[in-house]
Design an enzyme around this catalytic site. Structure first.
Site, PDB file in Angstrom:
ATOM      1  N   ASN A   1       1.964 -11.485   5.930  1.00  0.00           N
ATOM      2  CA  ASN A   1       3.009 -10.953   6.825  1.00  0.00           C
ATOM      3  C   ASN A   1       2.681 -11.268   8.281  1.00  0.00           C
ATOM      4  O   ASN A   1       3.570 -11.587   9.068  1.00  0.00           O
ATOM      5  CB  ASN A   1       3.187  -9.448   6.616  1.00  0.00           C
TER       6      ASN A   1
ATOM      7  N   ARG B   1     -14.452  10.853   9.821  1.00  0.00           N
ATOM      8  CA  ARG B   1     -13.107  10.298   9.988  1.00  0.00           C
ATOM      9  C   ARG B   1     -12.586  10.572  11.400  1.00  0.00           C
ATOM     10  O   ARG B   1     -11.882   9.772  12.000  1.00  0.00           O
ATOM     11  CB  ARG B   1     -12.203  10.933   8.938  1.00  0.00           C
TER      12      ARG B   1
ATOM     13  N   HIS C   1       6.783  -2.001   3.803  1.00  0.00           N
ATOM     14  CA  HIS C   1       6.415  -1.441   2.497  1.00  0.00           C
ATOM     15  C   HIS C   1       7.094  -2.266   1.403  1.00  0.00           C
ATOM     16  O   HIS C   1       8.294  -2.559   1.506  1.00  0.00           O
ATOM     17  CB  HIS C   1       6.834   0.034   2.407  1.00  0.00           C
TER      18      HIS C   1
HETATM   19  C1  GAR Z   1       2.233  -6.489   1.607  1.00  0.00           C
HETATM   20  O1  GAR Z   1       2.864  -6.675   0.371  1.00  0.00           O
HETATM   21  C2  GAR Z   1       2.683  -5.187   2.236  1.00  0.00           C
HETATM   22  O2  GAR Z   1       4.035  -4.900   1.986  1.00  0.00           O
HETATM   23  C3  GAR Z   1       1.785  -4.199   1.560  1.00  0.00           C
HETATM   24  O3  GAR Z   1       0.526  -4.836   1.544  1.00  0.00           O
HETATM   25  C4  GAR Z   1       0.726  -6.256   1.422  1.00  0.00           C
HETATM   26  C5  GAR Z   1      -0.092  -6.950   2.477  1.00  0.00           C
HETATM   27  O4  GAR Z   1      -0.044  -8.343   2.291  1.00  0.00           O
HETATM   28  N1  GAR Z   1       1.749  -2.930   2.260  1.00  0.00           N
HETATM   29  C6  GAR Z   1       1.711  -1.765   1.635  1.00  0.00           C
HETATM   30  O5  GAR Z   1       1.649  -1.651   0.424  1.00  0.00           O
HETATM   31  C7  GAR Z   1       1.763  -0.548   2.555  1.00  0.00           C
HETATM   32  N2  GAR Z   1       2.036   0.650   1.827  1.00  0.00           N
HETATM   33  P1  GAR Z   1      -0.441  -9.346   3.455  1.00  0.00           P
HETATM   34  O6  GAR Z   1      -1.824  -8.933   3.971  1.00  0.00           O
HETATM   35  O7  GAR Z   1      -0.481 -10.689   2.781  1.00  0.00           O
HETATM   36  O8  GAR Z   1       0.603  -9.265   4.530  1.00  0.00           O
END
Ligand code: GAR
Length: 219
Positions: A25, A77, A121
């Protein structure tokens, strides 16, 4: 810093991208800034909680300043949360983009960046979201339930998990024989890599406002 500052007289939006993994992303955002699809935007930095995240290599290759800050390196944390907020603020972002950042965001940071922090998401919220739904787990759950349409959502971050105002969503069809991995890839290609850059461009050009916990988009 990578920027695309075409809109005359408008200050470019300073975007900080937060990541944990592969960073596809992040790459989509970088590519759309470079080719001018995202306008009026400057990617000022990348923060990862994972020093081995390939996303950090992508940042380096594109000369975007980056840093790694992990909860594992702090005794509590609370201490981590303080350091994370400090790290975020050091980039002076106008918009924080959670692009696969899998660490719980400190409440103080959520308050500070209200309507200035967005998340991608990999489902059509309110399906398959909330605590425990992230990454591949989302797609496993969708296949387990047997839904025929999935997708992705970009939303502002509020104090709940995946409960903030929705900015953009895009649907993707499930195909017979999909595995979680195959479905995840299709959702990324057909939805995530399109709507996340689009949302940033809309915000950078002042086209998104929040009213009563819902967004109004000026197209
Ligand atoms: C993506 O699919 C994003 O939508 C998800 O993690 C992945 C990261 O991929 N996020 C979540 O699940 C948040 N709840 P990337 O590092 O290749 O962008």
């Amino acid at each position: 810093m990578l920027n695309n500052t075409c809109a005359a007289g408008t200050k470019p939006l300073r975007v900080l991208v937060m990541v944990s993994g592969g960073g596809t992303n992040l790459q989509a955002i970088i590519d759309r800034v470079k080719d001018g699809t995202i306008t009026n935007t400057e990617i000022v930095g990348v923060i990862s909680n994972n020093k081995n995240a390939y996303a950090l290599t992508r940042a380096e290759e594109n000369e975007i300043p980056s840093l790694c800050i992990s909860p594992k390196d702090f005794e509590t944390r609370g201490i981590f949360n303080g350091k994370l907020l400090e790290a975020v603020e050091s980039f002076e972002p106008d918009l924080v983009v959670l692009a696969g950042f899998l660490v719980v965001i400190p409440p103080e940071m959520i308050r500070k960046y209200e309507n200035r922090m967005i998340n991608i998401h990999p489902s059509l919220i309110p399906s398959f979201c909330g605590k425990g739904y992230y990454g591949l787990k989302v797609h496993e759950a969708a296949l387990e339930r047997g839904v025929k349409v999935v997708g992705a959502t970009v939303h502002f971050v509020d104090e709940g998990t995946d409960t903030g105002p929705i900015i953009l969503q895009k649907a993707v069809e499930v195909q017979q024989g999909d595995t979680p991995e195959v479905l995840q890839r299709r959702v990324m290609e057909q939805a995530e890599w399109k709507i996340l850059p689009r949302a940033i461009d809309l915000i950078a050009n002042g086209k998104v406002r929040v009213e009563d916990h819902r967004t109004v988009i000026e197209q």
